[in-house]
Write a protein that holds these residues in place. Structure first.
Motif, mmCIF file in Angstrom:
data_model
loop_
_atom_site.group_PDB
_atom_site.id
_atom_site.type_symbol
_atom_site.label_atom_id
_atom_site.label_comp_id
_atom_site.label_asym_id
_atom_site.label_seq_id
_atom_site.Cartn_x
_atom_site.Cartn_y
_atom_site.Cartn_z
ATOM 1 N N LEU A 8 0.875 -1.202 -0.087
ATOM 2 C CA LEU A 8 -0.006 0.102 0.098
ATOM 3 C C LEU A 8 0.573 1.486 -0.386
ATOM 4 O O LEU A 8 0.581 2.572 -0.565
ATOM 5 N N HIS A 9 2.342 0.763 0.409
ATOM 6 C CA HIS A 9 3.056 1.811 0.913
ATOM 7 C C HIS A 9 3.211 2.853 -0.133
ATOM 8 O O HIS A 9 3.913 3.579 -1.407
ATOM 9 N N ASN A 10 3.751 1.507 -0.925
ATOM 10 C CA ASN A 10 4.480 2.345 -2.804
ATOM 11 C C ASN A 10 3.723 2.170 -3.663
ATOM 12 O O ASN A 10 3.737 2.012 -5.196
ATOM 13 N N ASN A 11 1.889 1.541 -3.708
ATOM 14 C CA ASN A 11 1.134 1.759 -4.998
ATOM 15 C C ASN A 11 0.132 2.919 -3.957
ATOM 16 O O ASN A 11 -1.359 2.809 -4.340
ATOM 17 N N PRO A 12 0.097 4.479 -4.020
ATOM 18 C CA PRO A 12 -0.622 5.458 -3.560
ATOM 19 C C PRO A 12 -1.863 4.909 -4.154
ATOM 20 O O PRO A 12 -2.154 4.843 -5.811
ATOM 21 N N GLY A 13 -2.902 5.691 -3.440
ATOM 22 C CA GLY A 13 -4.985 5.612 -4.483
ATOM 23 C C GLY A 13 -4.790 3.996 -4.923
ATOM 24 O O GLY A 13 -5.416 4.346 -6.097
ATOM 25 N N ILE A 14 -4.325 3.435 -4.354
ATOM 26 C CA ILE A 14 -4.853 1.718 -4.834
ATOM 27 C C ILE A 14 -6.297 1.175 -4.136
ATOM 28 O O ILE A 14 -6.769 2.110 -3.532
ATOM 29 N N LEU A 65 1.390 3.914 15.286
ATOM 30 C CA LEU A 65 0.915 3.008 14.882
ATOM 31 C C LEU A 65 0.685 2.994 13.551
ATOM 32 O O LEU A 65 0.946 4.111 12.764
ATOM 33 N N ILE A 66 0.384 2.038 12.339
ATOM 34 C CA ILE A 66 0.455 2.393 11.448
ATOM 35 C C ILE A 66 -1.112 3.196 11.433
ATOM 36 O O ILE A 66 -1.704 2.772 11.968
ATOM 37 N N ASP A 67 -0.819 4.094 10.375
ATOM 38 C CA ASP A 67 -1.731 4.999 9.963
ATOM 39 C C ASP A 67 -2.411 5.041 8.249
ATOM 40 O O ASP A 67 -1.565 4.512 7.453
ATOM 41 N N LEU A 68 -3.814 4.540 8.877
ATOM 42 C CA LEU A 68 -4.607 4.237 7.154
ATOM 43 C C LEU A 68 -5.644 4.438 6.906
ATOM 44 O O LEU A 68 -6.758 4.163 8.434
ATOM 45 N N SER A 69 -6.335 4.933 5.953
ATOM 46 C CA SER A 69 -8.075 4.858 6.127
ATOM 47 C C SER A 69 -8.476 4.305 4.817
ATOM 48 O O SER A 69 -7.753 4.253 3.255
ATOM 49 N N ASN A 119 7.862 0.821 10.095
ATOM 50 C CA ASN A 119 9.082 -0.150 9.608
ATOM 51 C C ASN A 119 8.938 -1.117 8.507
ATOM 52 O O ASN A 119 9.859 -1.772 8.840
ATOM 53 N N LEU A 120 7.120 -1.185 8.751
ATOM 54 C CA LEU A 120 7.408 -1.944 7.020
ATOM 55 C C LEU A 120 7.078 -1.669 5.642
ATOM 56 O O LEU A 120 6.361 -1.526 4.953
ATOM 57 N N ASP A 121 8.066 -0.450 5.545
ATOM 58 C CA ASP A 121 7.637 0.157 4.096
ATOM 59 C C ASP A 121 8.528 -0.564 3.349
ATOM 60 O O ASP A 121 8.975 0.020 2.037
ATOM 61 N N ILE A 162 7.509 -7.886 -5.674
ATOM 62 C CA ILE A 162 7.917 -6.956 -6.774
ATOM 63 C C ILE A 162 7.292 -5.716 -6.492
ATOM 64 O O ILE A 162 7.638 -4.524 -6.563
ATOM 65 N N ASN A 163 5.796 -5.948 -6.625
ATOM 66 C CA ASN A 163 4.893 -4.849 -6.695
ATOM 67 C C ASN A 163 4.899 -4.122 -5.913
ATOM 68 O O ASN A 163 4.165 -2.856 -5.511
ATOM 69 N N SER A 164 5.590 -4.471 -4.389
ATOM 70 C CA SER A 164 5.605 -3.328 -3.881
ATOM 71 C C SER A 164 7.201 -3.176 -3.090
ATOM 72 O O SER A 164 7.232 -2.260 -1.795
ATOM 73 N N LEU A 165 8.080 -2.547 -4.268
ATOM 74 C CA LEU A 165 8.518 -2.102 -3.834
ATOM 75 C C LEU A 165 8.838 -0.449 -4.919
ATOM 76 O O LEU A 165 7.388 -0.336 -5.372
ATOM 77 N N ALA A 166 9.384 0.245 -4.882
ATOM 78 C CA ALA A 166 9.292 1.980 -4.610
ATOM 79 C C ALA A 166 9.454 1.481 -7.116
ATOM 80 O O ALA A 166 8.800 2.398 -7.069
ATOM 81 N N VAL A 167 10.068 1.308 -7.274
ATOM 82 C CA VAL A 167 10.737 1.179 -8.705
ATOM 83 C C VAL A 167 9.468 0.000 -9.075
ATOM 84 O O VAL A 167 9.534 -1.438 -8.460
#
Lengths: 302, 318
Positions: free
Chosen positions: A19-25, A61-65, A78-80, B122-127
């Protein structure tokens, strides 16, 4: 099957960097990616909302909505980053890359090879790069790709060696016909570069790949219909054992999809009579014809 | 009230985050005090923690144990190293695209769950992966039964045991093997490994393994030499001992021409190849495959074997 708490915990841990790396999904897309229902994802997110680092104040806390079906994760803590590949997973990736390397055109192979070495170095350097290899049956694979191209109506990208000029070219072709001759297999196709119908010798195709472009239909195009051949043989015949995944057993006979006549003809020859092609007639007849022609070579006085 | 399993899931996530976030080893008492979800008597908490730890390890999460105070060796602490837990290695879009493409080749197999999980990560990476769109790969069989167990054993250098039926043997025998490498060749997988009872490196065809493959529990039980190359051990890539003289039509029979041996031009139509096959069986198959384009000259026994088979082919296909 009841999901264990541990299996679910891993999904939750994997959800955060995703979710962190796919914003707006959207929730739907998240559910598809994780192979669960939307309502399960919603439950997962409700639970994640309570997780965090010791202290558990809003800051930890992990913050999401979820808003209108769209998920926003503001704080991954730390789960980025996603979980690292395990050694076994990395080795599986190496196997898949080795297979890919065999299937790609020459020009793309180097990249895959370098990537394979990178996986060895980073994740599994205790298993040397050369400990994994993948070699396919080139001739058989090529015939299979040609058949796929006809059945799916897609173009082929070929690396073609012109033996008379000894030059290598890459061409996009739309196959119209496969012509098995006694000494070679010819592929008749529309060639984009030549803007016309050309004939290619399969043996001179160094690589053959399907590409996602519809074939050009020419008037001479006759789509070859894939039919089944009926074979008779004992269970422990080499051909039967090697192809048993593609065979369907019907009482004392075996059925196999014919992707390309010539491959089955040659296989029957190689089995030297232990494998009988009962039908179709054209294949049966060709086996008999080639065997007869071969015999003439032995009866001629030297 | 939340379900028990939800509470446990939540606790496992919190424990992972806490152990990942700590710079120094966390002792059990610290964990019970600071990580959310541990309650009940001391003994209950102990049991909970032991089970949680096992669960995380089963999922592949490495938890390090150490005593951080040399004076109190009994008080061990725990932590998860971020560099072992998280994917920090850098890949560009093209590399990730190639990995996705490669995973597509094995997605339709016993590895389906693993490929889902890998693609997700793989789809969870920044790239983001950039797949070379133009390619539609033909479907080939990449995996075979037993590959999954052997990959795990190889990646962790664990000894495997299985029963194996040698070609031509009437019954299977038990083998204990330290796997060194795996290779696919013409649609079949082969394992090369050190056979511990025979004290020799042997080749095993996966389809001839007739039992479940049992994996020993201890990892790193042997070392694979860094210069190991599986190609050195595969017999099909090594010259054979069955010498044959065969006449082949010019510019044809590439398979035979690629084998080690000598080539002499006879006339405008024919070349004479002098090559070594593994055995008569292999020679027969390769030569019969070529039909009228190959003619055996020597040895006489192979010549008559070919003729006998051709006659049979004409009889049963005519």
């Amino acid at each position: 099957m009841v999901e264990t708490a541990a299996a679910r915990a891993i999904r939750l841990i994997d959800l955060v960097p995703f979710l962190h790396n796919n914003p707006g999904i959207t929730l739907r897309e998240v559910a598809d990616q994780f192979n669960v229902t939307v309502s399960e994802i919603v439950k997962d997110l409700d639970l994640l909302f309570m997780c965090g680092l010791p202290g558990y104040t809003p800051l930890e806390l992990i913050d999401l909505s979820i808003d209108d079906g769209i998920v926003s994760l503001r704080e991954p803590q730390n789960l980025d980053s996603p979980r690292r590949f395990s050694q076994t997973e990395a080795l599986l990736i190496r196997v898949a890359l080795a297979a890919l390397e065999e299937l790609l055109p020459d020009s793309k192979r180097v990249k895959v090879r370098v990537l394979r070495e990178k996986f060895t170095r980073l994740f599994t350097d205790q298993v040397p790069n050369e400990a994994i290899s993948f070699a396919s049956d080139a001739e058989r694979t090529k015939l299979k790709v040609v058949s796929d191209s006809i059945s799916q109506g897609k173009k082929l990208l070929i690396t073609y060696l012109n033996p008379t000029k000894s030059e290598v070219t890459e061409r996009k072709i739309s196959v119209t016909r496969v012509i098995p001759e006694s000494h070679r297999t010819l592929i008749e196709a529309w060639c984009d570069a030549s803007n016309g119908i050309r004939t290619f010798n399969l043996a001179n195709m160094k690589s053959v790949n399907l590409i996602d472009e519809d074939s050009i239909r020419t008037t001479s195009a006759e789509a070859e219909v894939i039919t089944k051949a009926i074979l008779r043989s004992s269970e422990d015949n080499r051909f039967i054992r090697e192809n048993h995944a593609q065979l369907e057993k019907r009482e004392d006979r075996f059925l196999i999809d014919i992707f390309q006549d010539e491959w089955l003809v040659r296989s029957a020859l190689a089995e030297g009579g232990e494998l009988l092609v009962e039908s179709p007639d054209r294949i049966r007849a060709r086996v008999a014809f080639l065997a007869g022609e071969s015999l003439k070579n032995y009866s001629k006085p030297d | 009230m939340r379900l028990m399993s939800s509470a446990k899931t939540e606790r496992l996530v919190n424990l992972t985050m806490a152990l990942l976030g700590t710079k120094r080893y966390m002792t059990k008492s610290e964990i019970f005090r600071r990580v959310s979800g541990y309650s009940g008597s001391g003994e209950t908490k102990e049991r909970m923690f032991e089970r949680d730890k096992d669960d995380l390890r089963t999922l592949g999460i490495e938890i390090e144990v150490a005593s951080h105070d040399p004076l109190f060796e009994d008080e061990v602490g725990y932590r998860i190293r971020p560099e072992l837990f998280q994917l920090r290695e850098k890949f560009d879009s093209e590399e990730l695209g190639l990995v996705s493409l490669a995973l597509g080749l094995i997605a339709d197999s016993e590895f389906v769950d693993t490929t889902y999980s890998l693609n997700r990560r793989i789809n969870s990476l920044a790239v983001s992966p950039l797949t070379p769109e133009e390619f539609r790969l033909s479907e080939i069989n990449v995996v075979e039964n037993g590959l999954s167990e052997l990959l795990e054993a190889l990646s962790e250098r664990k000894t495997v045991t299985f029963s194996y039926q040698k070609e031509g043997a009437s019954k299977s025998e038990n083998r204990r093997v330290n796997s060194l490498g795996l290779s696919a060749w013409r649609g079949s997988w082969y394992l090369v490994g050190e056979d511990l009872d025979r004290d020799d490196v042997r080749v095993f065809k996966l389809s001839r393994i007739s039992s479940r493959i049992e994996t020993s529990s201890s990892s790193n039980s042997y070392v694979i030499p860094a210069d190991f190359s599986i190609k050195d051990y595969l017999v099909m890539l090594k010259p054979g001992e069955y010498s044959v003289k065969v006449r082949v039509r010019r510019a044809l029979a590439l398979n035979l021409r690629n084998m080690p041996g000598s080539i002499t031009q006879l006339d405008d139509d024919w070349d004479l190849l002098h090559i070594d096959f593994k055995d008569q069986e292999q020679a027969l198959r390769e030569i019969l495959w070529l039909g009228p384009d190959a003619v055996v000259e020597e040895p006489a026994e192979l010549r008559s074997a070919v003729v006998a088979r051709l006659e049979k082919l004409v009889r049963n296909h005519g």
